[in-house]
Scaffold this active site. Structure first.
Site: not given
Ligand code: ZN
Length: 177
Positions: A46, A51, A89-90, A131-132, A135
């Protein structure tokens, strides 16, 4: 469409509460296309607009093989049943933590044309949705984790998972006989 640069933990943009998307224009469609393309390129589960430095309430998540676009998403239902898994997480490369999240969630969101829809998901997709959406409120998984794995612990865990899946394969073969 273009692959955008993903920003990392420490960048103040990741700590801001994002604004609602109010106009559903070509620009919104362009943002969703860029999120998708960046997610595919990064091979993630995701990706949220902050981000890539855009402080708007928009994200994309993988469900099976499709990418679902969620604009102004809210979790409207979640199962009491929790599942603990390791999560990453990216924007926090090389970090994995153990975190319990609801096994099933229902999200209400808008699509790129502004149409509202409800979206049910479970397992990894449910984890990605939670998770997203975090963010979009400036919350990172490292704020919530019970434990961040060291590199050695992570190696051990991955080896264990691999062994378990090999055992599963063996079980399957036994059954097939
Ligand atoms: Zn993340």
């Amino acid at each position: 469409m273009s692959v955008r640069k993903i920003i990392y933990e420490g960048d103040p943009a990741l700590r801001k509460r994002c604004h609602a998307v109010t106009a559903f224009t070509k620009r919104t469609a362009g943002l969703m296309d860029d999120l998708k393309e960046t997610l595919i390129h990064a091979e993630g589960a995701g990706l949220a607009a902050p981000q890539i430095g855009i402080l708007r309430r928009a994200c994309v998540i993988m469900r099976d093989d499709e990418i679902v676009e969620l604009i102004n998403p809210e979790i409207i239902k979640q199962s009491d049943e929790q599942e603990g898994l390791f999560e990453g997480c990216l924007s926090c490369p090389d970090m994995r933590g153990y975190l319990e999240r609801s096994k099933e969630v229902t999200v209400r969101a808008q699509d790129r044309n502004g149409e509202w829809f409800e979206f049910e998901c479970s397992g990894i997709a449910a984890r990605a949705a939670c998770h997203e959406i975090d963010h979009l409120d400036g919350v990172l998984f490292i704020d919530k984790v019970e434990h961040i794995y060291t590199e050695a612990e992570l190696d051990e865990l991955l080896a264990q998972l691999e062994e378990e899946s090999e055992d599963d394969d063996k079980d399957k073969k036994e059954k097939d006989k």
